[in-house]
Motif scaffolding. Sequence first.
Motif, PDB file in Angstrom:
ATOM      1  N   LYS A 357      50.910  -9.489  17.784  1.00  0.00           N
ATOM      2  CA  LYS A 357      50.159  -9.551  16.529  1.00  0.00           C
ATOM      3  C   LYS A 357      48.712  -9.107  16.703  1.00  0.00           C
ATOM      4  N   LEU A 358      48.538  -8.033  17.452  1.00  0.00           N
ATOM      5  CA  LEU A 358      47.186  -7.527  17.674  1.00  0.00           C
ATOM      6  C   LEU A 358      46.734  -6.739  16.459  1.00  0.00           C
ATOM      7  N   SER A 359      45.458  -6.853  16.176  1.00  0.00           N
ATOM      8  CA  SER A 359      44.895  -6.088  15.079  1.00  0.00           C
ATOM      9  C   SER A 359      44.525  -4.703  15.647  1.00  0.00           C
ATOM     10  N   ILE A 360      45.548  -3.874  15.799  1.00  0.00           N
ATOM     11  CA  ILE A 360      45.417  -2.638  16.589  1.00  0.00           C
ATOM     12  C   ILE A 360      44.309  -1.698  16.080  1.00  0.00           C
ATOM     13  N   PRO A 361      44.271  -1.381  14.774  1.00  0.00           N
ATOM     14  CA  PRO A 361      43.217  -0.448  14.341  1.00  0.00           C
ATOM     15  C   PRO A 361      41.809  -0.967  14.651  1.00  0.00           C
ATOM     16  N   ASP A 362      41.577  -2.271  14.470  1.00  0.00           N
ATOM     17  CA  ASP A 362      40.244  -2.825  14.769  1.00  0.00           C
ATOM     18  C   ASP A 362      39.939  -2.731  16.255  1.00  0.00           C
ATOM     19  N   LEU A 364      41.179  -0.571  18.318  1.00  0.00           N
ATOM     20  CA  LEU A 364      40.951   0.836  18.675  1.00  0.00           C
ATOM     21  C   LEU A 364      39.512   1.237  18.353  1.00  0.00           C
ATOM     22  N   LYS A 365      39.007   0.703  17.239  1.00  0.00           N
ATOM     23  CA  LYS A 365      37.601   0.992  16.883  1.00  0.00           C
ATOM     24  C   LYS A 365      36.680   0.463  17.976  1.00  0.00           C
ATOM     25  N   GLU A 366      36.996  -0.735  18.450  1.00  0.00           N
ATOM     26  CA  GLU A 366      36.175  -1.334  19.530  1.00  0.00           C
ATOM     27  C   GLU A 366      36.199  -0.468  20.774  1.00  0.00           C
ATOM     28  N   VAL A 367      37.403   0.008  21.114  1.00  0.00           N
ATOM     29  CA  VAL A 367      37.534   0.843  22.315  1.00  0.00           C
ATOM     30  C   VAL A 367      36.701   2.108  22.145  1.00  0.00           C
ATOM     31  N   LYS A 368      36.846   2.728  20.976  1.00  0.00           N
ATOM     32  CA  LYS A 368      36.127   3.979  20.701  1.00  0.00           C
ATOM     33  C   LYS A 368      34.625   3.757  20.876  1.00  0.00           C
ATOM     34  N   ALA A 369      34.127   2.672  20.265  1.00  0.00           N
ATOM     35  CA  ALA A 369      32.690   2.387  20.339  1.00  0.00           C
ATOM     36  C   ALA A 369      32.251   2.160  21.785  1.00  0.00           C
ATOM     37  N   GLU A 370      33.096   1.457  22.548  1.00  0.00           N
ATOM     38  CA  GLU A 370      32.732   1.147  23.936  1.00  0.00           C
ATOM     39  C   GLU A 370      32.721   2.414  24.795  1.00  0.00           C
ATOM     40  N   VAL A 371      33.723   3.274  24.567  1.00  0.00           N
ATOM     41  CA  VAL A 371      33.761   4.528  25.339  1.00  0.00           C
ATOM     42  C   VAL A 371      32.499   5.337  25.033  1.00  0.00           C
ATOM     43  N   GLU A 372      32.154   5.417  23.768  1.00  0.00           N
ATOM     44  CA  GLU A 372      30.957   6.190  23.384  1.00  0.00           C
ATOM     45  C   GLU A 372      29.704   5.589  24.033  1.00  0.00           C
ATOM     46  N   ARG A 373      29.643   4.266  24.032  1.00  0.00           N
ATOM     47  CA  ARG A 373      28.481   3.604  24.614  1.00  0.00           C
ATOM     48  C   ARG A 373      28.373   3.909  26.114  1.00  0.00           C
ATOM     49  N   VAL A 374      29.523   3.809  26.797  1.00  0.00           N
ATOM     50  CA  VAL A 374      29.515   4.052  28.248  1.00  0.00           C
ATOM     51  C   VAL A 374      29.176   5.511  28.540  1.00  0.00           C
ATOM     52  N   GLU A 375      29.732   6.424  27.713  1.00  0.00           N
ATOM     53  CA  GLU A 375      29.448   7.851  27.913  1.00  0.00           C
ATOM     54  C   GLU A 375      27.949   8.121  27.801  1.00  0.00           C
ATOM     55  N   LYS A 376      27.345   7.519  26.775  1.00  0.00           N
ATOM     56  CA  LYS A 376      25.903   7.689  26.550  1.00  0.00           C
ATOM     57  C   LYS A 376      25.129   7.167  27.752  1.00  0.00           C
ATOM     58  N   GLU A 377      25.520   5.977  28.189  1.00  0.00           N
ATOM     59  CA  GLU A 377      24.831   5.332  29.308  1.00  0.00           C
ATOM     60  C   GLU A 377      24.897   6.216  30.554  1.00  0.00           C
TER      61      GLU A 377
END
Length: 380
Positions: A357-362, A364-377
């Motif tokens: 019962k994972l809220s998959i789309p939410d 995925l948004k978190e993952v996307k944001a984290e990847v972007e953050r790490v890439e920037k860093e």
Amino acid sequence: MEKRTFAKLGDSVSLLGFGGMRFPLIEGTTEVDISATEEMIDLAMKNGVNYYDTAYPYHGEKAEEILGGILKKYPRDSYFLADKLPLWMLEKEEEVDSYFDEQLRRCGVTYFDYYLVHSMNAERIPKMEEFRTYEKLKARQEKGQIRHLGFSFHDTPEALEKMLAVHPWEFAQIQLNYLDWDLQHADRQYQILEEAGLPVVVMEPLRGGSLTNLGEKGTELLKTARPDQSIASWGIRFAASKPGVMTVLSGMSAMDQVEDNLRTVCNFVPLSEQEESLLQSALMEYKRSGAIPCTGCRYCMECPSGVDIPRVFAIYNAYKISNHGFGLTNSYQLLGKDHQAQNCVECGQCMDHCPQKLSIPDLLKEVKAEVERVEKEMDH
Ligand code: SF4
Ligand code: SF4
């Protein structure tokens, strides 16, 4: 190998069961490496593992045939074969019988020792009743084609009580591990089954492998206490220590996992109270990592937008546990743009199939944001 016998069933079942959902794959493909699988099963058989579990959808619907083909060389009464009815795939009542016949054919057997209605939850009970599933399977049992009839289950304790109220099942399979003991109320589910006198088959004792790495601190805690034991062994022992558990299914995908599990169950020692509390401390460390509780079961696939949901979550979790930014961005790139989180259009289709019962789309948004953050860093 410890064997457990429950008066209700009468079988002497090995404490370790072979889960057929994660056979080894030929590198770079989704094809099962049949000869590697056979070697693993041969070793398991040699060491007394006598419970083999499969299901219609595993490995792109090829797992039943592969497992049946490998087991063919062993006398039929030397192992217990468990298979499951994929109720959610059925469109009409007659298909209870046609799927069942197809499964016997695929496995190359004339009967199943254990047959389960697969992945039950409260929502699926009305369909099960409408298709007269229990009655039809009971008729198969009377014909000698099913020895024991049960169900596998992913839902709340209340839904489990409903399942038990509708029919006199003989056993049940639940997700039980030291993370879900609280998180998904496996404690209560286990208690309900124990009170009902139903032997428990455990699935996901290591949560799809997530509980084989508890992060640096969690690992250190367990390794200090038992340097000779793997982290995985703690998960197997946690489940196997419950007296109402008949067998613990491990979806083994490499020979070293078979060897490790055999070491754990061949000289099985239940967890002591002190070890239980140590495990809780290690779990606290794991929880702090913020990993997504995805088991990698792939029931959510295929995503119409191409997102490889379980792989996205696995990459993210590896990063959360290791805190290794380069590993995250590198694995994410290798996954390919077409399969990454940003392709999600939030249609919600995957969520209907996720047993966790994972809220998959939410997420995925978190993952996307984290990847972007790490890439920037990393750019700085
Ligand atoms: S919600 Fe997103 S990830 Fe899930 S099926 Fe739809 S597009 Fe794919
Ligand atoms: S997101 Fe849910 S359905 Fe998909 S692999 Fe993870 S646990 Fe399974």
